[in-house]
Design a protein around this motif. Structure first.
Motif, PDB file in Angstrom:
ATOM      1  N   LEU A   1       0.786  -1.152  -0.083  1.00  0.00           N
ATOM      2  CA  LEU A   1      -0.043   0.207  -0.073  1.00  0.00           C
ATOM      3  C   LEU A   1       0.886   1.071  -0.137  1.00  0.00           C
ATOM      4  CD1 LEU A   1      -2.918   1.373   0.325  1.00  0.00           C
ATOM      5  CD2 LEU A   1      -2.599   1.313   2.616  1.00  0.00           C
ATOM      6  N   ALA A   2       0.744   2.071  -0.965  1.00  0.00           N
ATOM      7  CA  ALA A   2       1.469   3.202  -1.129  1.00  0.00           C
ATOM      8  C   ALA A   2       0.888   4.580  -0.941  1.00  0.00           C
ATOM      9  CB  ALA A   2       2.139   3.221  -2.733  1.00  0.00           C
ATOM     10  N   GLN A   3       1.292   5.585  -0.110  1.00  0.00           N
ATOM     11  CA  GLN A   3       0.642   6.730  -0.161  1.00  0.00           C
ATOM     12  C   GLN A   3       1.437   7.842  -0.558  1.00  0.00           C
ATOM     13  OE1 GLN A   3      -0.232   7.376   4.118  1.00  0.00           O
ATOM     14  NE2 GLN A   3      -1.408   9.511   3.597  1.00  0.00           N
ATOM     15  N   TRP A   4       0.956   8.991  -1.112  1.00  0.00           N
ATOM     16  CA  TRP A   4       1.761  10.158  -1.576  1.00  0.00           C
ATOM     17  C   TRP A   4       0.544  11.334  -1.267  1.00  0.00           C
ATOM     18  CZ3 TRP A   4       6.442  11.520  -2.755  1.00  0.00           C
ATOM     19  CH2 TRP A   4       6.742  12.992  -3.249  1.00  0.00           C
ATOM     20  N   GLY A   5       0.566  11.968  -0.140  1.00  0.00           N
ATOM     21  CA  GLY A   5      -0.222  13.187   0.162  1.00  0.00           C
ATOM     22  C   GLY A   5      -1.546  12.437   0.515  1.00  0.00           C
ATOM     23  N   ASN A   6      -2.630  12.868  -0.245  1.00  0.00           N
ATOM     24  CA  ASN A   6      -3.974  12.118  -0.050  1.00  0.00           C
ATOM     25  C   ASN A   6      -4.375  11.219  -1.127  1.00  0.00           C
ATOM     26  OD1 ASN A   6      -4.608  13.963   1.869  1.00  0.00           O
ATOM     27  ND2 ASN A   6      -5.488  15.577   0.678  1.00  0.00           N
ATOM     28  N   SER A   7      -3.225  10.737  -1.762  1.00  0.00           N
ATOM     29  CA  SER A   7      -3.634   9.707  -3.006  1.00  0.00           C
ATOM     30  C   SER A   7      -2.723   8.312  -2.297  1.00  0.00           C
ATOM     31  CB  SER A   7      -2.803  10.132  -4.266  1.00  0.00           C
ATOM     32  OG  SER A   7      -3.427  10.928  -4.950  1.00  0.00           O
ATOM     33  N   TYR A   8      -3.625   7.248  -2.535  1.00  0.00           N
ATOM     34  CA  TYR A   8      -3.146   5.991  -2.241  1.00  0.00           C
ATOM     35  C   TYR A   8      -3.346   5.051  -3.355  1.00  0.00           C
ATOM     36  CZ  TYR A   8      -4.194   7.469   2.504  1.00  0.00           C
ATOM     37  OH  TYR A   8      -4.240   8.124   3.626  1.00  0.00           O
ATOM     38  N   THR A   9      -2.489   3.998  -3.640  1.00  0.00           N
ATOM     39  CA  THR A   9      -2.779   2.999  -4.468  1.00  0.00           C
ATOM     40  C   THR A   9      -2.105   1.731  -3.929  1.00  0.00           C
ATOM     41  OG1 THR A   9      -2.303   2.305  -6.671  1.00  0.00           O
ATOM     42  CG2 THR A   9      -0.627   3.330  -5.608  1.00  0.00           C
ATOM     43  N   PHE A  10      -2.257   0.367  -4.474  1.00  0.00           N
ATOM     44  CA  PHE A  10      -1.857  -0.699  -3.945  1.00  0.00           C
ATOM     45  C   PHE A  10      -1.546  -1.728  -5.162  1.00  0.00           C
ATOM     46  CE2 PHE A  10      -6.530  -1.021  -4.198  1.00  0.00           C
ATOM     47  CZ  PHE A  10      -6.882  -2.332  -4.632  1.00  0.00           C
ATOM     48  N   ALA A  11      -0.867  -2.813  -4.636  1.00  0.00           N
ATOM     49  CA  ALA A  11      -0.554  -3.772  -5.554  1.00  0.00           C
ATOM     50  C   ALA A  11      -0.615  -4.920  -4.633  1.00  0.00           C
ATOM     51  CB  ALA A  11       0.773  -3.605  -6.202  1.00  0.00           C
ATOM     52  N   SER A  12      -1.065  -6.203  -5.627  1.00  0.00           N
ATOM     53  CA  SER A  12      -1.034  -7.351  -4.802  1.00  0.00           C
ATOM     54  C   SER A  12      -0.179  -8.216  -5.966  1.00  0.00           C
ATOM     55  CB  SER A  12      -2.531  -8.178  -5.034  1.00  0.00           C
ATOM     56  OG  SER A  12      -3.317  -7.561  -4.292  1.00  0.00           O
ATOM     57  N   PHE A  13       0.746  -8.949  -5.031  1.00  0.00           N
ATOM     58  CA  PHE A  13       1.957  -9.484  -5.679  1.00  0.00           C
ATOM     59  C   PHE A  13       1.468 -11.169  -6.033  1.00  0.00           C
ATOM     60  CE2 PHE A  13       4.024  -6.581  -3.250  1.00  0.00           C
ATOM     61  CZ  PHE A  13       4.477  -5.488  -4.180  1.00  0.00           C
ATOM     62  N   LEU A  14       2.192 -11.587  -7.049  1.00  0.00           N
ATOM     63  CA  LEU A  14       1.775 -13.020  -7.623  1.00  0.00           C
ATOM     64  C   LEU A  14       2.847 -13.828  -7.102  1.00  0.00           C
ATOM     65  CD1 LEU A  14       0.550 -12.167 -11.315  1.00  0.00           C
ATOM     66  CD2 LEU A  14      -1.019 -12.505  -9.178  1.00  0.00           C
ATOM     67  N   PRO A  15       2.582 -15.212  -6.682  1.00  0.00           N
ATOM     68  CA  PRO A  15       3.508 -16.189  -6.409  1.00  0.00           C
ATOM     69  C   PRO A  15       4.329 -16.369  -7.523  1.00  0.00           C
ATOM     70  CG  PRO A  15       1.208 -17.391  -6.470  1.00  0.00           C
ATOM     71  CD  PRO A  15       1.137 -15.590  -6.624  1.00  0.00           C
TER      72      PRO A  15
ATOM     73  N   THR B   1       4.797  -8.393 -15.253  1.00  0.00           N
ATOM     74  CA  THR B   1       4.765  -7.264 -14.940  1.00  0.00           C
ATOM     75  C   THR B   1       3.232  -6.943 -14.584  1.00  0.00           C
ATOM     76  OG1 THR B   1       6.294  -6.662 -16.659  1.00  0.00           O
ATOM     77  CG2 THR B   1       4.800  -4.946 -16.264  1.00  0.00           C
ATOM     78  N   GLN B   2       2.913  -5.955 -13.629  1.00  0.00           N
ATOM     79  CA  GLN B   2       1.516  -5.446 -13.320  1.00  0.00           C
ATOM     80  C   GLN B   2       1.819  -3.944 -13.151  1.00  0.00           C
ATOM     81  OE1 GLN B   2      -0.984  -7.962 -10.471  1.00  0.00           O
ATOM     82  NE2 GLN B   2       0.770  -8.714  -9.751  1.00  0.00           N
ATOM     83  N   VAL B   3       0.598  -3.507 -13.428  1.00  0.00           N
ATOM     84  CA  VAL B   3       0.232  -1.821 -13.162  1.00  0.00           C
ATOM     85  C   VAL B   3      -0.978  -1.624 -12.737  1.00  0.00           C
ATOM     86  CG1 VAL B   3       1.927  -1.199 -15.213  1.00  0.00           C
ATOM     87  CG2 VAL B   3      -0.564  -1.764 -15.584  1.00  0.00           C
ATOM     88  N   SER B   4      -1.058  -0.512 -11.825  1.00  0.00           N
ATOM     89  CA  SER B   4      -2.175  -0.021 -10.993  1.00  0.00           C
ATOM     90  C   SER B   4      -2.887   0.616 -12.001  1.00  0.00           C
ATOM     91  CB  SER B   4      -1.597   0.752  -9.612  1.00  0.00           C
ATOM     92  OG  SER B   4      -0.878   1.783  -9.922  1.00  0.00           O
ATOM     93  N   ALA B   5      -2.479   1.469 -12.834  1.00  0.00           N
ATOM     94  CA  ALA B   5      -3.279   2.279 -13.938  1.00  0.00           C
ATOM     95  C   ALA B   5      -2.943   1.900 -15.314  1.00  0.00           C
ATOM     96  CB  ALA B   5      -2.870   3.667 -13.495  1.00  0.00           C
ATOM     97  N   PRO B   6      -3.557   0.705 -15.710  1.00  0.00           N
ATOM     98  CA  PRO B   6      -3.465   0.331 -17.163  1.00  0.00           C
ATOM     99  C   PRO B   6      -4.153   1.116 -18.062  1.00  0.00           C
ATOM    100  CG  PRO B   6      -5.320  -1.062 -16.213  1.00  0.00           C
ATOM    101  CD  PRO B   6      -4.504  -0.240 -14.957  1.00  0.00           C
ATOM    102  N   GLU B   7      -3.529   1.083 -19.172  1.00  0.00           N
ATOM    103  CA  GLU B   7      -3.814   2.149 -20.294  1.00  0.00           C
ATOM    104  C   GLU B   7      -5.307   1.782 -20.703  1.00  0.00           C
ATOM    105  OE1 GLU B   7      -1.635   3.767 -24.438  1.00  0.00           O
ATOM    106  OE2 GLU B   7      -1.784   1.695 -23.985  1.00  0.00           O
ATOM    107  N   GLY B   8      -5.632   0.722 -20.886  1.00  0.00           N
ATOM    108  CA  GLY B   8      -7.091   0.398 -21.080  1.00  0.00           C
ATOM    109  C   GLY B   8      -8.020   0.188 -19.976  1.00  0.00           C
TER     110      GLY B   8
END
Length: 808
Positions: free
Chosen positions: A227-241, A716-723
């Motif tokens: 779980l990442a935080q920058w000011g009032n913005s958050y995002t997260f990532a779930s990792f694969l085995p 590779t995983q991204v939290s904000a994919p292009e589509g």
């Protein structure tokens, strides 16, 4: 003259007095009217009750986009079957509440009782009593953070979460390392010194990104969540085995994919043991077993030579049952295998089947199939399955789309034991791979017949065959020469997405590896067909696939790269210690780009500035195990777009697919000739040379063997994919929403498996070679053949090459 009473109403007695008869008729008429009125006033009882359309109000579904930025309007997707209004309420929540609610095996709703809604409104779907998908603005302005949106119709409620953030995460996961990169989705610049909380062993561990926005994790245990935080913005990532790198890799190939009972199958293979960052030849003995299920047919031991190669012949008993047998080899704890089909004989009867074309079959004509029985006058059952694809050197793990029964009949062999069956040619313009099976009296035989439509073959691969409405369809196109399997580098491909009368089209160019990646951003609801076509000297090579667009697919991920990102390398093949010059581009990108060199042991990175949508860097190539790829990631329009391409490394322990250098002056029947493997460093080893009639398939394909060394592919995983991708609702408090579903009941599925090719190896040789020329004795009979070479080198390299040859 009419008899008396002929003008009376039907059903009256002519002997009755005329005036009384009319009274009776009037009474009957009155009773009939009263009965009709009674029936009209009584409740109607029918076989099916009248549908209450208002019950459709309970059928609705709510979806939220996985990525939202605060400077753009945020919408949710509402799927409805009626026009009744839906009441919305929006609540701001703590990120921990969302993470906790979603961590269960079945995600649960967040209790909104006692919470103050920051926005409430009503939305009336258009369209009346029909399926309608609407995007609803949830009116969040420029707020950042996590929110819950609740939709209600009466007592039926659904809930989705929304994360509005300017923070984007990209992760690269390999067996040796976990890499996390943080970027500002507005400026495109790396976020330095950002706090990231990792969940490790059920506890939080805080880390901070470095000056390039990176965090590396290369120790055990590995985190499962961040779980990442920058000011009032958050995002997260779930990792694969990630599976650990194997200590030993074993590869097995055979001389043919089909063998007759009483014959012999020839087996070759290699074993590689991991030593630090390299794969080296293993030593010892290979234990080779051939099994049908749990039944052991044969077992032999073969010594492993200095190149890590082994070979052996396995005799097949004359009474062996028909079936697909597994050939398994074990060396130093590692296991590899291949599949061989055995044709059975029965009561002195044996069968053979083969394509009857003189040279390559013409896709515009019917295809002859020659059948031979060991005695004449035998009734032979013929079954043929057609797949509308041609995949040289590639074995699909599933039954390809469009595969269907094509012919099922019984023919009688003549007195000499011969018969011919004609396969009707298709009219769909697609190539064909036919799986042919014949049987009679317990005896059987199989083969495969390939009928391309051009000198090139196209393989279209969709990222999934079912996709969520509003989510792009990603695809990959591969082009190869038929026979040689050389990449169709530079070929132009036209890809179409068809839905009824609507067609979307785009043109792509295959790279040096014969590959291109593309995306259709707006597929229509329902069944869509995708076609990929290459014009090869006037003939069209086409492949087709089907994708079903549904309101919500079973799973959406961000594991697929973008077709808009371009990567160019300065060489086609590298050696350890070389510098690879990487040029990457994305129109409209800004800020900084992440350029990577990915291997099983970790990821090298450069964060490079973006100028006019372009970024470049140089990375030193080091010897590393497993798959090697070069990647690039950009920020554009509040999303992360990325892609990766393979990097070919000619180094000890590496997999290599090469081409065969032909001697000048042609190939004379019966002559000894020397072939060379092009564009690879010379190294001594063991070479397996096979000359066969027809193109091998399945476990007899040499070209797929080196890929066994390409382990440890980076994920590779991204939290904000292009589509846009969506996540579905959970049931809120109150009555649960109804979901319309359909279940098709049918008979058991047909057997649509494609039989393997019964190719005859007219020449087979296993011998040492000095790393340069490979001596080959050509067949004494003129004709067309397939030359296959598998080189297993002393330094750990595994090299494969194949080419059609014509012996004159």
């Amino acid at each position: 003259m009419r008899p008396w009473g002929s003008d009376l109403p039907r059903g009256t007695d002519p002997g009755m007095p005329r005036n009384l008869t009319r009274v009776v008729f009037r009474i009957r008429a009155f009773l009939g009217v009263m009965l009709a009125l009674a029936l009209l006033s009584a409740p109607v009882i029918a076989a099916r009750p009248i549908v209450d359309l208002h019950k459709l109000d309970a059928y609705f579904a709510l979806f939220a986009s996985d990525s939202n930025v605060p400077w753009q309007a945020t919408t949710v997707r509402l799927d409805t079957y009626s026009g009744a209004p839906v009441q919305f309420a929006v609540y701001q929540v703590d990120p921990a509440d969302v993470v906790t609610a979603g961590s269960n095996a079945r995600p649960r709703a967040i209790d909104t009782r006692g919470r103050h809604a920051i926005s409430t409104f009503s939305f009336t779907p258009p369209g009346g009593y029909q399926f309608q998908s609407s995007e609803v603005d949830v009116q969040l302005g420029s707020r950042e953070g996590f929110f819950v949106v609740e939709a209600r119709r009466g007592d039926v409620g659904e809930q989705v979460w929304i994360n509005r953030t300017r923070v984007g995460l990209l992760t690269k996961e390999t067996p040796g390392e976990l890499l996390l990169y943080a970027t500002d989705l507005g400026t495109g610049r790396a976020l330095a010194h950002m706090r990231v909380q990792f969940v490790v062993n059920n506890s939080f561990e805080a880390r901070y990104t470095d000056t390039n926005g990176l965090v590396r994790w290369n120790r055990s245990p590995r985190p499962v969540f961040a779980l990442a935080q920058w000011g009032n913005s958050y995002t997260f990532a779930s990792f694969l085995p990630q599976a650990p790198l194997p200590a030993t890799i074993v590869g097995v190939r055979t001389d043919t994919a089909v063998v007759h009972a009483g014959g012999t199958v020839r087996v070759v293979g290699f074993a590689r043991t991991r030593s630090n960052a390299s794969l080296r030849p293993a030593t010892g003995t290979a234990s080779i077993a051939m099994r049908l299920g749990s039944t052991l047919l044969a077992q032999v031991d073969a010594p492993v030579d200095g190149a890590g190669a082994f070979s052996s012949d396995i005799p097949i008993p004359a009474n062996a049952a028909a079936g697909d047998y597994a050939v398994l080899a074990q060396v130093d704890g590692g296991v590899g295998g291949a599949t061989v089909h055995v044709d059975a004989d029965a009561n002195g009867l044996s069968l053979e089947v083969a394509g009857g074309c003189d040279g390559p079959c013409d896709a515009a004509n019917d295809v002859p199939v020659n059948i031979t029985s060991s005695r004449g006058g035998v009734a032979v059952h013929v079954q043929i399955v057609r797949s509308p694809h041609v995949f040289p050197g590639y074995a699909s793990p599933e039954i390809p789309w469009g595969t269907s029964p094509w012919l099922d009949q019984t023919v009688q062999t003549n007195g000499d034991g011969h018969a011919t069956v004609m396969i009707a040619h298709p009219t769909d313009g697609l190539p064909s791979t036919y799986g042919v099976r014949i049987d009679a009296g317990g005896a059987s035989a199989v083969t495969r017949i390939v009928v391309p439509t051009a000198s090139l073959a196209v393989r279209l691969q969709l990222d999934r065959d079912q996709q969520t409405l509003g989510t792009p369809v990603n695809f990959d196109v591969f082009g190869e020469e038929v026979g040689s399997e050389k990449p169709a580098a530079g070929a132009r491909v036209t890809v179409q997405l068809q839905h009824g009368p609507t067609t979307q089209e785009q043109a792509l160019t295959l790279d040096a590896d014969g590959h291109a990646h593309g995306t259709f951003s707006a597929p229509s609801l329902g069944t869509n067909l995708v076609f990929a076509t290459i014009d090869a000297s006037g003939a069209k090579a086409t492949d087709a696939q089907q994708v079903d667009i549904v309101p919500q697919a079973t799973q959406d991920t961000s594991l697929n790269g973008s077709a808009n990102v371009r990567i160019t390398l300065d060489r086609s093949i590298y050696r350890a210690g070389d510098d690879a010059r990487i040029d990457a581009s994305l129109d409209g990108a800004q800020g900084e780009a992440l350029l990577t060199l990915e291997s099983a042991s970790g990821t090298q990175t450069v964060v490079a500035p973006v100028h006019d949508g372009r970024a470049s860097a140089a990375l030193r190539i080091a010897d590393a195990p497993g798959d090697l790829r070069v990647g690039a990631a950009f920020v554009r329009d509040g999303a992360i777009a990325w892609t990766s391409v393979p990097l070919a490394l000619d180094a000890p322990g590496r997999p290599i697919n090469a081409s065969i250098g032909m001697p000048p002056g042609g190939l004379a029947a019966g002559a000894p000739v020397n072939f060379i493997l092009r564009d690879v460093a010379g190294s001594a080893g063991t070479a397996i040379v096979r000359i066969s009639r027809g193109a091998p398939s399945g476990g007899a394909v040499f070209e797929s063997a080196p890929a066994l060394l390409a382990v440890g592919l980076a994920v590779t995983q991204v939290s904000a994919p292009e589509g846009r991708t969506w996540h579905p609702w959970v049931d809120a408090t109150g009555e649960h929403a109804q979901v319309l579903g359909f279940e098709r009941r049918s008979s058991p599925p047909q057997n649509l498996s494609l039989e393997q090719a019964d190719t005859q190896a007219v020449s087979w040789n296993v011998a040492r070679y000095n790393g340069s020329a490979i001596a080959v004795q050509l067949p004494s009979v003129r004709g067309s053949y397939t030359l296959s070479i598998l080189a297993i080198n002393d330094d750990g390299r595994v090299i494969a090459a194949s080419s059609p040859i014509t012996v004159q």
